[in-house]
Design a protein around this motif. Structure first.
Motif, mmCIF file in Angstrom:
data_model
loop_
_atom_site.group_PDB
_atom_site.id
_atom_site.type_symbol
_atom_site.label_atom_id
_atom_site.label_comp_id
_atom_site.label_asym_id
_atom_site.label_seq_id
_atom_site.Cartn_x
_atom_site.Cartn_y
_atom_site.Cartn_z
ATOM 1 N N GLN A 59 0.818 -1.206 0.000
ATOM 2 C CA GLN A 59 0.000 0.000 0.000
ATOM 3 C C GLN A 59 0.856 1.262 0.000
ATOM 4 O OE1 GLN A 59 -3.187 0.070 2.829
ATOM 5 N NE2 GLN A 59 -4.190 -1.714 1.937
ATOM 6 N N GLU A 60 2.174 1.098 0.083
ATOM 7 C CA GLU A 60 3.103 2.216 -0.057
ATOM 8 C C GLU A 60 3.615 2.335 -1.488
ATOM 9 O OE1 GLU A 60 6.117 1.571 2.884
ATOM 10 O OE2 GLU A 60 4.762 1.934 4.574
ATOM 11 N N TRP A 61 3.107 1.523 -2.395
ATOM 12 C CA TRP A 61 3.503 1.618 -3.805
ATOM 13 C C TRP A 61 2.724 2.765 -4.448
ATOM 14 C CZ3 TRP A 61 5.280 -3.139 -6.954
ATOM 15 C CH2 TRP A 61 6.192 -3.885 -6.202
ATOM 16 N N THR A 62 3.390 3.890 -4.612
ATOM 17 C CA THR A 62 2.775 5.101 -5.140
ATOM 18 C C THR A 62 3.456 5.491 -6.448
ATOM 19 O OG1 THR A 62 4.300 6.530 -3.900
ATOM 20 C CG2 THR A 62 2.251 5.866 -2.787
ATOM 21 N N PRO A 63 2.866 6.410 -7.227
ATOM 22 C CA PRO A 63 3.480 6.784 -8.506
ATOM 23 C C PRO A 63 4.895 7.328 -8.374
ATOM 24 C CG PRO A 63 1.204 7.514 -8.452
ATOM 25 C CD PRO A 63 1.521 7.018 -7.073
ATOM 26 N N ALA A 64 5.169 8.098 -7.325
ATOM 27 C CA ALA A 64 6.444 8.811 -7.242
ATOM 28 C C ALA A 64 7.599 7.938 -6.758
ATOM 29 C CB ALA A 64 6.299 10.027 -6.330
ATOM 30 N N ARG A 65 7.368 7.025 -5.841
ATOM 31 C CA ARG A 65 8.476 6.286 -5.242
ATOM 32 C C ARG A 65 8.854 5.064 -6.076
ATOM 33 N NH1 ARG A 65 7.472 3.791 0.474
ATOM 34 N NH2 ARG A 65 9.517 2.907 -0.005
ATOM 35 N N ASP A 66 10.117 4.596 -5.896
ATOM 36 C CA ASP A 66 10.555 3.373 -6.555
ATOM 37 C C ASP A 66 9.820 2.178 -5.960
ATOM 38 O OD1 ASP A 66 12.253 4.885 -8.055
ATOM 39 O OD2 ASP A 66 14.099 4.218 -7.068
ATOM 40 N N LYS A 67 9.496 1.212 -6.825
ATOM 41 C CA LYS A 67 8.742 0.023 -6.414
ATOM 42 C C LYS A 67 9.518 -1.201 -6.895
ATOM 43 C CE LYS A 67 5.925 2.379 -8.766
ATOM 44 N NZ LYS A 67 6.427 3.746 -8.463
ATOM 45 N N THR A 68 10.094 -1.957 -5.960
ATOM 46 C CA THR A 68 11.001 -3.052 -6.313
ATOM 47 C C THR A 68 10.357 -4.407 -6.034
ATOM 48 O OG1 THR A 68 12.907 -1.646 -5.808
ATOM 49 C CG2 THR A 68 13.300 -4.011 -5.946
ATOM 50 N N PHE A 69 10.482 -5.309 -6.992
ATOM 51 C CA PHE A 69 9.946 -6.662 -6.848
ATOM 52 C C PHE A 69 10.995 -7.673 -7.287
ATOM 53 C CE2 PHE A 69 9.050 -5.392 -11.181
ATOM 54 C CZ PHE A 69 9.269 -6.537 -11.935
ATOM 55 N N GLY A 70 10.803 -8.911 -6.874
ATOM 56 C CA GLY A 70 11.626 -10.016 -7.345
ATOM 57 C C GLY A 70 10.741 -11.071 -7.976
ATOM 58 N N PHE A 71 11.329 -11.916 -8.824
ATOM 59 C CA PHE A 71 10.519 -12.980 -9.423
ATOM 60 C C PHE A 71 11.378 -14.208 -9.706
ATOM 61 C CE2 PHE A 71 12.023 -10.671 -13.163
ATOM 62 C CZ PHE A 71 12.303 -11.671 -14.091
ATOM 63 N N ALA A 72 10.701 -15.335 -9.836
ATOM 64 C CA ALA A 72 11.366 -16.602 -10.133
ATOM 65 C C ALA A 72 10.503 -17.401 -11.088
ATOM 66 C CB ALA A 72 11.619 -17.390 -8.849
ATOM 67 N N VAL A 73 11.155 -18.203 -11.922
ATOM 68 C CA VAL A 73 10.469 -19.095 -12.859
ATOM 69 C C VAL A 73 10.987 -20.505 -12.620
ATOM 70 C CG1 VAL A 73 9.899 -19.595 -15.260
ATOM 71 C CG2 VAL A 73 10.314 -17.218 -14.548
ATOM 72 N N ASN A 74 10.081 -21.432 -12.370
ATOM 73 C CA ASN A 74 10.440 -22.818 -12.133
ATOM 74 C C ASN A 74 9.471 -23.731 -12.878
ATOM 75 O OD1 ASN A 74 12.644 -22.951 -9.846
ATOM 76 N ND2 ASN A 74 11.211 -21.333 -9.254
ATOM 77 N N VAL A 75 9.774 -25.025 -12.870
ATOM 78 C CA VAL A 75 8.903 -25.997 -13.524
ATOM 79 C C VAL A 75 8.721 -27.194 -12.608
ATOM 80 C CG1 VAL A 75 10.756 -27.247 -14.724
ATOM 81 C CG2 VAL A 75 8.455 -27.162 -15.731
ATOM 82 N N TYR A 76 7.547 -27.829 -12.714
ATOM 83 C CA TYR A 76 7.215 -28.961 -11.847
ATOM 84 C C TYR A 76 6.586 -30.057 -12.688
ATOM 85 C CZ TYR A 76 4.946 -31.597 -8.088
ATOM 86 O OH TYR A 76 4.523 -32.588 -7.239
#
Length: 239
Positions: A101-118
């Motif tokens: 809820q702190e993800w606003t237009p002005a500030r940087d918004k950082t995420f991580g991601f992973a791709v796996n298979v099962y």
């Protein structure tokens, strides 16, 4: 208990009422009305909506201007069936700020991601020769804003060969980076979405992953290439 005579009971009730009026007249008519309403509180009443179905309170996702499971949970896992009993998994999580809820237009918004298979046909601990191999050779991320002005922009873009994003000792070939290994597939710990248009209230990330899938385990002639798409909505809040 001895009952009062009718006339005496009436005189007592009237006297109490007049005394109450005398006190309340000093504090206004509205309080007088409330007092009389309270005096009748002992009378049973049936709510106007008695018998109606009561809806549960709205969940955060229902009240959100831009519906996003990622924003609600701080992470999301999405799956794609790329062959019978063979599943590609995309996981995305908030890094900075973890309070989405702190993800606003002005500030940087950082995420991580992973791709796996099962591969559900075999045990997780099975050797690689028993699994249907899946390679990823390209990953692209495009973005699309939702703005109160009605405009649509693509402020965040990402494109890479996954083999350049992981240590050099990770299993790979000309088909791409091997996903179903004990090394954990593809991990990208941080990507940053920077400033967005001020009227942005949401954005959608589109993942496009080019993979090559083995049709039969340990059979080099059975590989086929496909592109898998996944969409991740993200709510954006005002400063």
């Amino acid at each position: 208990m001895r009952r009062l005579p009718v006339r005496r009971a009436r005189r007592t009730a009237i006297g109490a009422t007049l005394a109450l009026v005398g006190v309340l007249s000093l504090s206004g008519c509205s309080q007088l009305v409330d007092a009389f309403n309270n005096m009748q509180g002992d009378t049973a009443s049936v709510p106007a909506n008695a018998g109606a179905t009561v809806r549960p309170s709205a969940t955060p996702t229902e009240t959100m201007a831009f519906n996003s499971q990622f924003t609600y949970d701080g992470s999301v896992m999405m799956t794609s069936e790329i062959a019978d009993d063979l599943e590609l998994r995309l996981e995305l999580w908030a890094v900075d700020s973890k309070r989405t809820q702190e993800w606003t237009p002005a500030r940087d918004k950082t995420f991580g991601f992973a791709v796996n298979v099962y591969d559900r046909r075999v045990d997780d601990k099975a050797v690689l020769a028993e699994k249907r191999r899946v390679y990823i050779s390209s990953i692209q991320i495009m973005s699309q804003t939702a703005q109160t002005s009605g405009q649509v922009q693509s402020p965040f873009q990402f494109s890479a060969d996954p083999r350049t994003l992981v240590p050099t000792d990770t299993l790979r070939s000309e088909r791409g980076l091997l996903l179903n290994t004990y090394q954990g597939g593809l991990l990208v710990p941080e990507q940053t979405i920077r400033q967005l248009p001020a009227d942005t209230f949401g954005m959608t990330l589109e993942f496009a992953m080019t993979i090559t899938v083995e049709g039969t385990a340990n059979t080099d002639t059975s590989f086929q290439q496909q592109t898998v798409y996944q969409y991740v909505p993200i709510a954006i809040f005002q400063d």
